[in-house]
Motif scaffolding. Structure first.
Motif, PDB file in Angstrom:
ATOM      1  N   LEU A  79       0.863  -1.180   0.000  1.00 50.84           N
ATOM      2  CA  LEU A  79       0.000   0.000   0.000  1.00 50.84           C
ATOM      3  C   LEU A  79       0.902   1.233   0.000  1.00 50.84           C
ATOM      4  O   LEU A  79       1.581   1.524   0.972  1.00 50.84           O
ATOM      5  CB  LEU A  79      -0.918   0.018   1.220  1.00 50.84           C
ATOM      6  CG  LEU A  79      -1.830   1.240   1.370  1.00 50.84           C
ATOM      7  CD1 LEU A  79      -2.776   1.358   0.179  1.00 50.84           C
ATOM      8  CD2 LEU A  79      -2.614   1.172   2.673  1.00 50.84           C
ATOM      9  N   ALA A 187      -4.540  -6.245   3.389  1.00 56.27           N
ATOM     10  CA  ALA A 187      -4.215  -4.909   2.882  1.00 56.27           C
ATOM     11  C   ALA A 187      -5.464  -4.045   2.759  1.00 56.27           C
ATOM     12  O   ALA A 187      -5.449  -2.866   3.115  1.00 56.27           O
ATOM     13  CB  ALA A 187      -3.514  -5.022   1.535  1.00 56.27           C
ATOM     14  N   GLN A 191      -6.170  -0.684   4.838  1.00 52.42           N
ATOM     15  CA  GLN A 191      -6.352   0.577   4.121  1.00 52.42           C
ATOM     16  C   GLN A 191      -7.596   1.318   4.608  1.00 52.42           C
ATOM     17  O   GLN A 191      -7.572   2.534   4.808  1.00 52.42           O
ATOM     18  CB  GLN A 191      -6.446   0.319   2.618  1.00 52.42           C
ATOM     19  CG  GLN A 191      -6.558   1.599   1.787  1.00 52.42           C
ATOM     20  CD  GLN A 191      -6.551   1.320   0.294  1.00 52.42           C
ATOM     21  OE1 GLN A 191      -6.557   0.157  -0.147  1.00 52.42           O
ATOM     22  NE2 GLN A 191      -6.522   2.361  -0.506  1.00 52.42           N
ATOM     23  N   LEU A 212      -2.995   0.557  -3.915  1.00 48.45           N
ATOM     24  CA  LEU A 212      -2.594  -0.791  -3.496  1.00 48.45           C
ATOM     25  C   LEU A 212      -2.029  -1.521  -4.703  1.00 48.45           C
ATOM     26  O   LEU A 212      -2.692  -1.616  -5.741  1.00 48.45           O
ATOM     27  CB  LEU A 212      -3.793  -1.543  -2.916  1.00 48.45           C
ATOM     28  CG  LEU A 212      -3.519  -2.950  -2.380  1.00 48.45           C
ATOM     29  CD1 LEU A 212      -2.523  -2.913  -1.234  1.00 48.45           C
ATOM     30  CD2 LEU A 212      -4.825  -3.609  -1.932  1.00 48.45           C
TER      31      LEU A 212
END
Length: 364
Positions: A79, A187, A191, A212
C-alpha cells in the motif's frame, strides 16, 4: 548534497503549500537544544519502522530495509500511501498531548506551543497558525516524527498487525510511508482502517497518490494472469521500485530514479548552467561536479547506473551547448570539447550503494 541538486526525499511537490518560517538566531539555537533533549527521550520510544530525522536512519536505510523486507519475506501487496498536506494539517492539541506523554517540564511544552503557533508574516501582518507545524526550524522534523509515532507507528504495530492473517510491515520516512502485506484481504482491511485512524488526528490520505499494488516474488506470475506484461511499480523517496530477477533467476527489487525527479534534476542542471555560462571553465566544472557529486551520492544505488549515465550525458551535451553559445567561433566541435573535458573532467557516475552495501545498511 551540493546546490540542492538531489531532491529532498520528503518533498511534497504539487501538494498544498505549508508555511515556511525562518527562526531568529536565538530561536534557532534554542530549537536545536530542545531537539537534542527530545531526541534523547524519544529515541528510546521510536520503532524500527521509523526513518528520517534520526541519527543513522536516513533515506538509504529506509530503502534498503524495504528492499530486504519484500525480497526476503512473504510480502505480496504494498500500500503506497501519501498524506495530504501533512505539515499543514497536524493538530496542535494532539501534538502537545503526545509530547506531554513523555515530557513533564511545562517550560518545554510552552516553548513547543509557541513555535507551533509562530504564524506567518504576510503583507505586514502576522497570521497565527492554528494547525500544522511551520517548516524551517530544526524542531519541526522531530515533532512530525513524534506525531506519526503515536498516530501511525504504534497503531500499526500494536493494533493492526496482531489482527492480520499474514505477514505485514511498515517503512516510514517522516510523512512518506508504505505498508506491506502478505494477503490482499489484510491490505484492504488495513487501508480502510488507516483512513479512519488518520481522520481522528486531522490527517487525510491523498486519493490520487494512494494505491494498493501487487508487488513481490509472485507478482511476475500473477501479472500475466491479470493481462499485464510486467508487475506494477511502486514509488518511494524519489525512486521507482520494480520487480526483477538476477542472473541466477532469483527474485529481487530494482531501483531507478523516478521519472519526474529525473526531469526536475535535469531542468535544475540546465538552469544552473545558463546562470554560470560566463564563468571560467574551471569555475563551471567545479559547480557541475559539485551538483553531480550530490546527485550520485543520493541516486547511486544498485541497478540505477543507467539513470546516472543519462544525467552525465545530459550534462555533457548541455555544457557543450553553453560553451558554444559564448564562443566567437560558433559551435564548439566535438574534438575540441573532448580536449576541454580532458583538461577539466566531469565527475563520472558512481554507485555509492551497490547490492552488498544496501544489504549491510538494512535495519531489520
Amino acid at each position: 548534497m551540493g546546490d540542492g541538486f538531489p531532491p529532498n526525499p520528503n518533498s511534497n511537490c504539487g501538494a498544498v503549500q505549508f508555511a515556511l518560517t525562518v527562526p531568529t538566531v536565538a530561536d534557532r539555537a534554542l530549537q536545536r537544544s530542545v531537539s537534542q533533549v527530545l531526541s534523547a527521550i524519544y529515541e528510546q520510544d521510536f520503532l524500527p519502522c521509523s526513518f528520517g530525522g534520526r541519527a543513522g536512519r536516513g533515506a538509504h536505510q529506509a530503502l534498503a530495509t524495504l528492499h530486504e523486507r519484500i525480497a526476503g519475506g512473504k510480502i505480496e501487496w504494498v500500500l503506497e500511501a501519501d498524506l495530504k498536506n501533512f505539515f499543514g494539517s497536524l493538530s496542535h492539541e494532539c501534538m502537545l498531548r503526545f509530547v506531554e506523554h513523555r515530557v513533564g517540564d511545562q517550560r518545554l511544552i510552552s516553548l513547543i506551543r509557541r513555535w507551533l503557533k509562530a504564524g506567518v508574516f504576510e503583507n505586514g501582518e502576522v497570521h497565527p497558525s492554528e494547525e500544522g507545524t511551520p517548516q524551517g526550524g530544526s524542531v519541526s522534523v522531530l515533532l512530525s516524527n513524534i506525531y506519526l509515532h503515536y498516530v501511525l507507528d504504534l497503531w500499526f504495530e500494536k493494533v493492526v498487525k496482531p489482527r492480520l492473517r499474514g505477514e505485514a510491515c511498515m517503512v516510514r520516512y517522516i510523512d512518506d510511508f508504505v505498508l506491506c502485506f502478505q494477503f490482499r484481504s489484510d491490505a484492504l482491511r488495513a487501508q480502510e482502517a488507516l483512513a479512519k485512524r488518520l481522520r481522528k488526528f486531522s490527517l487525510n490520505l491523498e486519493p490520487t497518490k494512494t494505491k494498493l499494488v501487487e508487488f513481490g516474488r509472485f507478482a511476475h506470475r500473477h501479472a500475466s494472469k491479470r493481462g499485464r506484461k510486467r508487475p506494477e511499480t511502486i514509488y518511494f523517496l524519489g525512486f521507482t521500485l520494480y520487480c526483477t530477477r538476477n542472473q541466477k533467476g532469483n527474485f529481487g527489487i530494482g531501483m531507478r530514479t523516478e521519472k519526474s525527479r529525473l526531469r526536475r534534476a535535469l531542468t535544475r542542471l540546465q538552469d544552473q548552467m545558463r546562470r554560470m555560462r560566463h564563468l571560467s571553465i574551471q569555475e563551471q566544472v567545479n559547480h557541475l561536479n559539485q551538483m553531480l557529486r550530490g546527485h550520485y551520492a543520493y541516486y547511486g544505488v544498485a541497478g540505477n547506473l543507467r539513470a546516472l549515465l543519462r544525467v552525465h550525458r545530459a550534462v555533457e551535451q548541455y555544457w557543450r551547448k553553453m560553451l558554444s553559445s559564448r564562443s566567437w567561433h560558433g559551435t564548439v566541435r566535438w574534438e575540441q570539447f573532448q580536449r576541454i573535458k580532458g583538461q577539466f573532467p566531469l565527475l563520472r557516475p558512481k554507485l555509492h550503494y551497490p547490492y552488498r552495501a544496501l544489504q549491510a545498511i538494512a535495519i531489520l
